[in-house]
Design an enzyme around this catalytic site. Structure first.
Site, short mmCIF file in Angstrom:
data_model
loop_
_atom_site.label_atom_id
_atom_site.label_comp_id
_atom_site.label_asym_id
_atom_site.label_seq_id
_atom_site.Cartn_x
_atom_site.Cartn_y
_atom_site.Cartn_z
N GLY A 1 0.86 -1.17 0.00
CA GLY A 1 0.00 0.00 0.00
C GLY A 1 0.90 1.22 0.00
O GLY A 1 1.94 1.24 -0.66
N GLU A 2 0.54 2.21 0.77
CA GLU A 2 1.37 3.42 0.87
C GLU A 2 1.81 3.54 2.33
O GLU A 2 1.00 3.67 3.23
CB GLU A 2 0.54 4.64 0.43
CG GLU A 2 1.37 5.76 -0.15
CD GLU A 2 2.18 6.48 0.93
OE1 GLU A 2 3.42 6.62 0.75
OE2 GLU A 2 1.59 6.90 1.92
N SER A 3 3.12 3.45 2.56
CA SER A 3 3.63 3.31 3.94
C SER A 3 3.25 4.47 4.85
O SER A 3 2.94 4.26 6.03
CB SER A 3 5.15 3.12 3.92
OG SER A 3 5.80 4.22 3.32
N CYS B 1 6.44 -5.21 0.69
CA CYS B 1 6.49 -3.89 0.04
C CYS B 1 6.37 -2.77 1.09
O CYS B 1 7.27 -2.58 1.87
CB CYS B 1 5.42 -3.79 -1.06
SG CYS B 1 5.73 -2.44 -2.21
N ARG C 1 12.43 4.21 0.16
CA ARG C 1 11.10 4.12 -0.45
C ARG C 1 11.18 4.29 -1.97
O ARG C 1 12.01 5.04 -2.48
CB ARG C 1 10.18 5.19 0.12
CG ARG C 1 9.97 5.07 1.62
CD ARG C 1 9.22 6.27 2.18
NE ARG C 1 7.83 6.24 1.78
CZ ARG C 1 7.15 7.31 1.36
NH1 ARG C 1 7.75 8.47 1.26
NH2 ARG C 1 5.89 7.20 1.02
N ILE D 1 6.28 -3.49 -7.46
CA ILE D 1 5.46 -2.33 -7.82
C ILE D 1 5.88 -1.15 -6.95
O ILE D 1 5.67 -1.17 -5.74
CB ILE D 1 3.95 -2.62 -7.61
CG1 ILE D 1 3.50 -3.85 -8.42
CG2 ILE D 1 3.12 -1.39 -7.99
CD1 ILE D 1 2.10 -4.33 -8.09
N ARG D 2 6.49 -0.14 -7.54
CA ARG D 2 7.01 1.01 -6.77
C ARG D 2 7.72 0.50 -5.52
O ARG D 2 7.48 0.96 -4.40
CB ARG D 2 5.88 1.97 -6.39
CG ARG D 2 5.22 2.65 -7.54
CD ARG D 2 4.48 3.93 -7.22
NE ARG D 2 4.06 4.08 -5.85
CZ ARG D 2 2.82 3.89 -5.41
NH1 ARG D 2 1.87 3.52 -6.21
NH2 ARG D 2 2.52 4.09 -4.14
N HIS E 1 5.67 -8.09 -3.99
CA HIS E 1 4.32 -8.57 -3.67
C HIS E 1 4.21 -10.06 -3.98
O HIS E 1 3.84 -10.42 -5.10
CB HIS E 1 3.28 -7.80 -4.49
CG HIS E 1 3.12 -6.37 -4.10
ND1 HIS E 1 2.19 -5.95 -3.16
CD2 HIS E 1 3.77 -5.25 -4.49
CE1 HIS E 1 2.27 -4.64 -3.01
NE2 HIS E 1 3.23 -4.20 -3.80
N GLU F 1 1.97 -11.99 -2.92
CA GLU F 1 0.55 -12.36 -2.94
C GLU F 1 -0.10 -12.15 -4.31
O GLU F 1 -1.22 -12.62 -4.54
CB GLU F 1 -0.22 -11.57 -1.86
CG GLU F 1 -0.54 -10.13 -2.20
CD GLU F 1 0.63 -9.14 -2.10
OE1 GLU F 1 0.39 -7.93 -2.29
OE2 GLU F 1 1.77 -9.57 -1.84
#
Length: 196
Positions: free
Chosen positions: A46-48, A78, A105, A133-134, A169, A171
């Protein structure tokens, strides 16, 4: 075996599916008191910064620190890896500060620079399919941290005792072996407690 997935943000249902394929029960965790019934906890992507804010808002910071301090396994993927790190490059404050590592990051660039690759991971027989992903990067680790895999000489999977973290990721693929590795960590913890 009951493994929780912190359900504040990220691919929660995908993690639960992988946990169940690995032979354990997967539970979405939305309340602090649910942590008591778990054998292990996954902190998803997600976004940390957002995850950190939500964890503080709902009282998860101290609760997850206590969960980890009790020896229960925690796995960050991630953004979850960033949340677990003791140090975040370019930031004065970290989040949970569980793992002795410095992370960067979005080290692999923006969303359009996402990619998939097959990674050899120590402790798993064949390569693991990894989706970046990013993705963040583990810049450096302390003496207690074991590097489990690298990509182009950069650390992307690491373990510190009962703590596991990866930049990617796992998952988002049909390959659930990293989840099975984590379920084994949780099983070992449970057996050690029952043996006392």
């Amino acid at each position: 075996m009951k493994i929780g997935v912190l359900a504040l943000q990220g691919a929660v249902t995908e993690h639960i599916r992988s946990i169940e394929r690995a032979g354990a029960e997967g539970v979405a965790i939305k309340q602090v008191q649910q942590l008591d019934e778990l054998d292990g906890l996954i902190l998803p992507g997600g976004e940390s910064t957002t995850i950190g804010k939500l964890m503080r808002k709902y009282g998860f910071m101290e609760a997850i620190r206590a969960f980890a301090a009790a020896g229960k396994p925690v796995f960050g993927t991630c953004a979850g890896l960033i949340v677990m790190a003791k140090r975040i490059q370019g930031q004065d404050e970290a989040h949970l500060e569980l793992m002795d590592m410095t992370v960067s990051r979005n080290a692999f660039g923006r969303q359009r620079e996402s990619f998939e690759t097959d990674l050899p991971v120590k402790g798993i027989d064949e390569t693991v399919r990894a989706v970046f992903i990013r993705a963040p990067l583990i810049e450096s680790v302390g003496e207690q941290v074991e590097v489990l895999s690298t990509y182009k000489d950069e650390i992307v999977t690491a373990r510190q005792g009962h703590l596991l973290a990866c930049s990617y990721h796992p998952e988002l693929t049909d390959d659930y072996r990293l989840h099975a590795y984590f379920v084994d960590m949780a099983r070992a913890y449970k057996q050690s407690v029952e043996a006392k």
